[in-house]
Design an enzyme around this catalytic site. Structure first.
Site, mmCIF file in Angstrom:
data_model
loop_
_atom_site.group_PDB
_atom_site.id
_atom_site.type_symbol
_atom_site.label_atom_id
_atom_site.label_comp_id
_atom_site.label_asym_id
_atom_site.label_seq_id
_atom_site.Cartn_x
_atom_site.Cartn_y
_atom_site.Cartn_z
ATOM 1 N N CYS A 96 1.058 -3.384 16.684
ATOM 2 C CA CYS A 96 0.340 -2.382 17.725
ATOM 3 C C CYS A 96 -1.124 -2.876 17.564
ATOM 4 O O CYS A 96 -1.629 -3.282 16.385
ATOM 5 C CB CYS A 96 0.470 -0.939 17.088
ATOM 6 N N GLU A 107 0.883 -0.954 -0.018
ATOM 7 C CA GLU A 107 0.067 0.039 -0.102
ATOM 8 C C GLU A 107 0.746 1.300 0.061
ATOM 9 O O GLU A 107 1.766 1.451 0.576
ATOM 10 C CB GLU A 107 -0.912 0.169 1.438
ATOM 11 N N CYS A 128 -3.240 2.710 7.396
ATOM 12 C CA CYS A 128 -2.170 1.774 6.745
ATOM 13 C C CYS A 128 -2.660 0.486 7.078
ATOM 14 O O CYS A 128 -3.097 -0.049 7.987
ATOM 15 C CB CYS A 128 -0.835 2.250 6.714
ATOM 16 N N GLY A 157 4.808 -1.133 8.023
ATOM 17 C CA GLY A 157 6.133 -1.720 8.194
ATOM 18 C C GLY A 157 6.886 -1.002 9.154
ATOM 19 O O GLY A 157 6.307 0.261 9.314
ATOM 20 N N GLU A 158 7.781 -1.635 9.914
ATOM 21 C CA GLU A 158 8.756 -0.739 10.824
ATOM 22 C C GLU A 158 9.734 -0.373 10.025
ATOM 23 O O GLU A 158 10.784 -1.432 9.854
ATOM 24 C CB GLU A 158 8.752 -1.595 11.959
ATOM 25 N N CYS A 184 -3.650 -1.146 14.673
ATOM 26 C CA CYS A 184 -3.044 -1.278 13.331
ATOM 27 C C CYS A 184 -3.319 -2.400 12.529
ATOM 28 O O CYS A 184 -3.188 -3.374 12.861
ATOM 29 C CB CYS A 184 -1.733 -0.675 13.345
ATOM 30 N N LEU A 206 4.666 7.080 19.765
ATOM 31 C CA LEU A 206 4.711 7.016 21.294
ATOM 32 C C LEU A 206 3.550 6.254 21.712
ATOM 33 O O LEU A 206 3.506 5.330 22.550
ATOM 34 C CB LEU A 206 5.110 8.238 21.820
ATOM 35 N N HIS A 207 2.124 6.638 21.358
ATOM 36 C CA HIS A 207 1.078 6.273 21.698
ATOM 37 C C HIS A 207 0.367 6.151 23.171
ATOM 38 O O HIS A 207 -0.612 5.543 23.544
ATOM 39 C CB HIS A 207 0.604 5.056 21.070
ATOM 40 N N SER A 253 9.126 7.304 10.145
ATOM 41 C CA SER A 253 8.043 6.951 11.097
ATOM 42 C C SER A 253 8.581 5.699 11.936
ATOM 43 O O SER A 253 8.444 4.716 11.089
ATOM 44 C CB SER A 253 6.729 7.106 11.207
ATOM 45 N N CYS A 308 2.737 8.514 1.046
ATOM 46 C CA CYS A 308 3.058 7.807 2.273
ATOM 47 C C CYS A 308 3.457 6.340 1.728
ATOM 48 O O CYS A 308 2.903 5.632 1.011
ATOM 49 C CB CYS A 308 1.528 7.724 3.087
ATOM 50 N N ASN A 347 -8.561 5.557 13.766
ATOM 51 C CA ASN A 347 -9.434 5.380 12.523
ATOM 52 C C ASN A 347 -9.791 4.054 12.432
ATOM 53 O O ASN A 347 -8.996 3.025 12.694
ATOM 54 C CB ASN A 347 -8.487 5.547 11.313
ATOM 55 N N CYS A 367 3.697 -6.229 9.137
ATOM 56 C CA CYS A 367 4.699 -5.517 10.177
ATOM 57 C C CYS A 367 4.751 -6.746 11.131
ATOM 58 O O CYS A 367 3.605 -7.370 11.565
ATOM 59 C CB CYS A 367 3.967 -4.313 10.583
HETATM 60 N N1 SAH Z 1 5.816 1.462 11.971
HETATM 61 C C1 SAH Z 1 6.019 2.595 11.926
HETATM 62 C C2 SAH Z 1 5.361 3.462 10.725
HETATM 63 C C3 SAH Z 1 4.363 2.896 10.167
HETATM 64 S S1 SAH Z 1 2.958 2.958 11.028
HETATM 65 C C4 SAH Z 1 4.999 3.196 12.971
HETATM 66 O O1 SAH Z 1 4.460 2.636 13.806
HETATM 67 O O2 SAH Z 1 5.637 4.311 13.374
HETATM 68 C C5 SAH Z 1 2.598 4.918 11.191
HETATM 69 C C6 SAH Z 1 1.393 5.151 11.780
HETATM 70 O O3 SAH Z 1 0.002 4.821 11.251
HETATM 71 C C7 SAH Z 1 0.865 5.114 13.291
HETATM 72 O O4 SAH Z 1 1.888 5.683 14.007
HETATM 73 C C8 SAH Z 1 -0.436 5.646 13.320
HETATM 74 O O5 SAH Z 1 -0.102 6.957 13.442
HETATM 75 C C9 SAH Z 1 -0.963 5.447 12.085
HETATM 76 N N2 SAH Z 1 -2.059 4.272 12.076
HETATM 77 C C10 SAH Z 1 -1.959 3.041 11.958
HETATM 78 N N3 SAH Z 1 -3.168 2.673 11.961
HETATM 79 C C11 SAH Z 1 -4.252 3.428 12.434
HETATM 80 C C12 SAH Z 1 -5.410 3.525 12.760
HETATM 81 N N4 SAH Z 1 -6.285 2.330 12.679
HETATM 82 N N5 SAH Z 1 -5.883 4.711 13.100
HETATM 83 C C13 SAH Z 1 -5.234 5.908 13.013
HETATM 84 N N6 SAH Z 1 -3.792 5.685 12.823
HETATM 85 C C14 SAH Z 1 -3.553 4.806 12.568
HETATM 86 FE FE1 SF4 Z 2 2.552 -0.832 14.966
HETATM 87 FE FE2 SF4 Z 2 3.434 0.776 12.687
HETATM 88 FE FE3 SF4 Z 2 3.679 -1.986 12.440
HETATM 89 FE FE4 SF4 Z 2 1.394 -0.614 12.463
HETATM 90 S S1 SF4 Z 2 2.838 -0.368 11.058
HETATM 91 S S2 SF4 Z 2 1.949 -2.440 13.707
HETATM 92 S S3 SF4 Z 2 1.540 1.054 13.837
HETATM 93 S S4 SF4 Z 2 4.629 -0.771 14.243
#
Ligand code: SAH
Ligand code: SF4
Length: 365
Positions: free
Chosen positions: A125, A95, A349, A175-176, A128, A231-232, A207, A114, A306, A121
């Site tokens: 989290c 994506e 994402c 992804g990270e 996500c 950070l969250h 990020s 983006c 979201n 990933c």
């Molecule tokens: N893995 C890295 C980069 C990609 S994810 C990281 O976590 O920083 C980046 C961002 O996607 C997250 O920090 C969050 O801001 C956003 N994100 C993912 N799922 C989301 C959701 N369901 N609602 C809002 N933001 C989301």
């Molecule tokens: Fe967490 Fe970023 Fe991986 Fe989603 S893409 S699981 S927000 S580390």
């Protein structure tokens, strides 16, 4: 050296592309010609490079393909955002999103892409979609770079062949990035170089959820861009609930990494904070976060959750979001609210990829 087993134009940097052409019995200047087409005009096939003779084009098609990915499906949103699902050669859907800003302005002042750095990933989290099916594999430098080319192509089609179709890049897709740092750096080079897309490092943001040692490794690199750290949570107990990953850093460590990165690079460093109703979005949480960030010169981006199909979490109320932001701002910490755009196309994402993997096809728009 090419970064991928099948060499494509996008897997080369300028020097290695010149060398590859010379090895094929061609002139080195062809490399510059091809790179201009690919990175400035977002050309994805030799047929678009009409200043190269037909015979050479045919030879290059076989020996040095331009792209490793195929033309993507486009999912449009009514706010101008478009999400592309780019098929990799092995069928992995990846994506990426085009975000024109400000919304509704034509042509938009900023055209942000983006990009994803991994298929899936490994972090997981809880809010996500990208983490739901785990990690399939790392993306190559070419696959990361090509997302910007496909999006640039879309921008040029929409806005009259503009010269610099991509103005900003955020590595915030699936992804990270720090688990695939060498490939992310290869993509940064292609996007930044004057022979590439020519996008300034102050217009690109990586990020990360925070990976031991990763952040400083990037800080030491000449291609260090802006940094967003996810950070969250205001404390470790909540962070463990939201980022239940064994190798996740503590809140103090994440903040410390961000501060060190900023001191070393002088780039922008922002804390990303996805607000989950009833979990981390109360005013007590805001006050605790303000205390921890006090005097650190880091900004906070507040992102209301979201909704993701199949997940039980809920968005915070509008009142909670405003209060949270005000508490931080009053404490001298800039805390803008970033509304998710493109939610009708599942723009948080990983959602679109998940639908694809589940066989449901792209979202209706
Ligand atoms: N893995 C890295 C980069 C990609 S994810 C990281 O976590 O920083 C980046 C961002 O996607 C997250 O920090 C969050 O801001 C956003 N994100 C993912 N799922 C989301 C959701 N369901 N609602 C809002 N933001 C989301
Ligand atoms: Fe967490 Fe970023 Fe991986 Fe989603 S893409 S699981 S927000 S580390």
């Amino acid at each position: 050296m090419p970064l991928h087993s099948t060499a494509t134009v996008t897997s080369h940097d300028r020097d290695s592309l010149r060398a590859a052409l010379v090895a094929m019995g061609e002139k080195a200047f062809r490399a510059d010609q091809i790179l201009r087409h690919v990175y400035r005009r977002c050309a994805v096939s030799y047929d678009e490079m009409t200043d190269i003779g037909v015979a050479l084009r045919e030879k290059l098609k076989v020996e040095l393909p331009v792209m490793s990915t195929a033309a993507p499906e486009e999912n449009k949103s009514n706010d101008g955002t478009a999400k592309l699902l780019v098929p990799c050669a092995d069928g992995q859907p990846v994506e990426c999103v085009m975000i024109p800003e400000p919304p509704g302005k034509t042509p938009p002042e900023r055209r942000t892409v983006c990009v994803s750095t991994q298929a899936g990933c490994p972090v997981g989290c809880v809010f996500c979609a990208s983490g739901l099916a785990g990690l399939a594999r790392n993306l190559s430098g070419a696959e990361i770079t090509e997302q910007a080319i496909w999006v640039g192509r879309l921008v040029r089609k929409r806005y009259n062949d503009m010269d610099h179709p991509i103005s900003n890049v955020v590595f915030m897709g699936m992804g990270e990035p720090f688990y695939n740092l060498d490939r992310v750096i290869a993509a940064l080079e292609r996007l930044n170089a004057e022979w590439g897309m020519g996008i300034g490092l102050n217009r690109m943001t990586v990020s990360t959820v925070g990976v031991e040692g990763g952040v400083m490794k990037l800080a030491e690199h000449p291609l260090a861009p802006n940094l967003a750290i996810s950070l969250h949570a205001p404390n470790d107990e909540i962070r463990a609930r939201v980022v239940p990953f064994a190798k996740a850093l503590s809140v103090a460590e994440v903040i410390q990494e961000g501060v060190k990165y900023q001191q070393r690079t002088r780039r922008d460093v922002t804390c990303e904070y996805v607000m989950l109703g009833g979990i981390n979005s109360g005013s007590d949480h805001a006050r605790e976060l303000a205390r921890r960030l006090s005097g650190k010169s880091l900004k906070v981006n507040l992102i209301p959750y979201n909704e993701v199909e199949g997940l039980v979490y809920k968005a915070p109320s509008a009142k909670e979001v405003t209060e949270f932001s005000q508490i931080l701002e009053t404490a001298g910490i800039p805390a803008p609210v970033r509304r998710s755009r493109g939610d009708r196309i599942a723009a948080a994402c990983g959602q679109l990829r998940l639908r694809k993997l589940e066989g449901a096809g792209p979202a209706k728009v």
